[in-house]
Design an enzyme around this catalytic site. Structure first.
Site, PDB file in Angstrom:
ATOM      1  N   CYS A  73       0.860  -1.182   0.000  1.00 56.72           N
ATOM      2  CA  CYS A  73       0.000   0.000   0.000  1.00 56.72           C
ATOM      3  C   CYS A  73       0.894   1.229   0.000  1.00 56.72           C
ATOM      4  O   CYS A  73       1.717   1.398   0.920  1.00 56.72           O
ATOM      5  CB  CYS A  73      -0.874  -0.024   1.250  1.00 56.72           C
ATOM      6  N   THR A  75       0.012   4.284   0.462  1.00 58.20           N
ATOM      7  CA  THR A  75      -0.405   5.197   1.533  1.00 58.20           C
ATOM      8  C   THR A  75       0.226   4.796   2.862  1.00 58.20           C
ATOM      9  O   THR A  75       0.755   5.638   3.599  1.00 58.20           O
ATOM     10  CB  THR A  75      -1.947   5.171   1.636  1.00 58.20           C
ATOM     11  N   CYS A 182      -0.087   3.667  -6.023  1.00 55.92           N
ATOM     12  CA  CYS A 182      -1.120   3.074  -5.156  1.00 55.92           C
ATOM     13  C   CYS A 182      -1.330   1.671  -5.705  1.00 55.92           C
ATOM     14  O   CYS A 182      -1.472   1.491  -6.926  1.00 55.92           O
ATOM     15  CB  CYS A 182      -2.403   3.890  -5.231  1.00 55.92           C
ATOM     16  N   HIS A 184      -3.761  -0.191  -5.749  1.00 61.17           N
ATOM     17  CA  HIS A 184      -5.020  -0.434  -6.460  1.00 61.17           C
ATOM     18  C   HIS A 184      -4.874  -0.147  -7.961  1.00 61.17           C
ATOM     19  O   HIS A 184      -5.600  -0.724  -8.773  1.00 61.17           O
ATOM     20  CB  HIS A 184      -6.141   0.468  -5.913  1.00 61.17           C
TER      21      HIS A 184
HETATM   22  N1  DGL Z   1      -3.812   0.505  -1.999  1.00 59.87           N
HETATM   23  C1  DGL Z   1      -3.703   1.725  -1.213  1.00 59.87           C
HETATM   24  C2  DGL Z   1      -2.443   2.487  -1.645  1.00 59.87           C
HETATM   25  O1  DGL Z   1      -1.575   1.858  -2.224  1.00 59.87           O
HETATM   26  C3  DGL Z   1      -5.021   2.336  -1.192  1.00 59.87           C
HETATM   27  C4  DGL Z   1      -5.445   3.511  -0.783  1.00 59.87           C
HETATM   28  C5  DGL Z   1      -6.568   3.866   0.130  1.00 59.87           C
HETATM   29  O2  DGL Z   1      -6.962   3.097   0.978  1.00 59.87           O
HETATM   30  O3  DGL Z   1      -6.969   5.021  -0.049  1.00 59.87           O
HETATM   31  O4  DGL Z   1      -2.244   3.637  -1.394  1.00 59.87           O
END
Ligand code: DGL
Length: 275
Positions: A73, A75, A182, A184
């Site tokens: 992730c 973040t 990110c 996602h």
């Molecule tokens: N997969 C997370 C990232 O890489 C997701 C972000 C989120 O929860 O806003 O930042």
């Protein structure tokens, strides 16, 4: 040889992009995945809260005996200093992706697509600039991870329109490489490619990190040599059916039968304010 699982975690299903890459590289490794879907998105939260949630997640995975952790992730990687104080090797998605971007970029002008909290931290951009000596073109993309988490795909016109808007600074500044910062976003890489065209290289931060982790764990003799385990997938809230379809497409495996729900209270130690 070490048969204990690798713990992989994210706010939701995005970290499964790291699982996909790990599976290709290390098919015999058991993986224990935790997605904090009940508190997703993390990208709009303050750093202190992200760090506190991360501490709860890593403590839970460590209690279950993981030999290494992957903060899959962006973040969390950029906002959780507690990742530096863990008793097992821990890989975040910043350094491997920053190095790959600098290696692949010809002109050194690199874009970063990420959540608001990642962009605000400046950590990812600094890591890239350390490699290239040039400023990074940032684009915070607050709508994307929540849409992907709901199962919206790259083909959906609403998502395509959001990606087109977020990519404007990349096109205006003529970057030749964009880091999907990110985890996602690799799930909708096609939407980025459609807007940016074939002359812009996309860097998948999850895949780069999985490769770096696989190499480091191999060197440390921490890999397993047994079988091809199906993996265990824990979520703090049930992902919507469309998101599970995304996960199934991504992993080439229906994770429904391997999916378990982790009550948030078990993660937070029952603190009612932690949500
Ligand atoms: N997969 C997370 C990232 O890489 C997701 C972000 C989120 O929860 O806003 O930042």
């Amino acid at each position: 040889m070490d048969p204990r699982p690798i713990g992989v975690f994210d706010s939701g299903i995005g970290g499964l992009s790291a699982v996909r890459a790990l599976r290709r590289l290390l098919p015999e490794e058991p993986i224990l995945y935790l997605g904090d879907t009940a508190r997703m998105p993390y990208g709009c939260r303050p750093a202190g809260e992200i760090d506190a949630f991360t501490g709860q997640i890593t403590a839970w995975l460590l209690r279950r005996g993981v030999k290494a952790l992957i903060a899959a992730c962006g973040t969390i990687s950029c906002n959780a200093p507690s990742l530096q104080r863990l008793p097992v090797p821990c890989f975040d998605v910043v350094s491997a992706a920053a190095e790959a971007a600098a290696r692949r970029s010809v002109c050194g002008r690199i874009g970063l697509a990420a959540t608001e909290a990642t962009v605000r931290s400046g950590r990812f951009a600094r890591a890239i600039t350390r490699q290239t000596g040039q400023p990074v073109v940032n684009a915070a993309c607050p709508l994307l991870a929540p849409m992907i988490e709901q199962g919206v795909t790259a083909e959906d016109p609403r998502l395509a329109a959001a990606v087109a808007e977020y990519c404007r600074p990349f096109l205006e500044n003529h970057v030749d490489t964009v880091v999907l910062g990110c985890t996602h976003y690799p799930l909708i890489a096609g939407a980025f490619a459609a807007v940016l065209g074939p002359s812009v290289t996309l860097i998948d931060c999850a895949a780069e990190t999985a490769a770096a982790a696989a190499a480091a764990l191999g060197q440390a003799r921490l890999l397993s040599a047994e079988g091809s385990p199906a993996g265990a997938f824990w979520f703090t809230a049930a992902p919507p059916p469309a998101a599970l379809q995304t996960a199934t497409r991504l992993l080439g495996q229906d994770i429904g039968s391997r999916l378990s729900l982790l009550p948030l209270a078990e993660l937070t130690g029952g603190d009612p304010h932690e949500s």
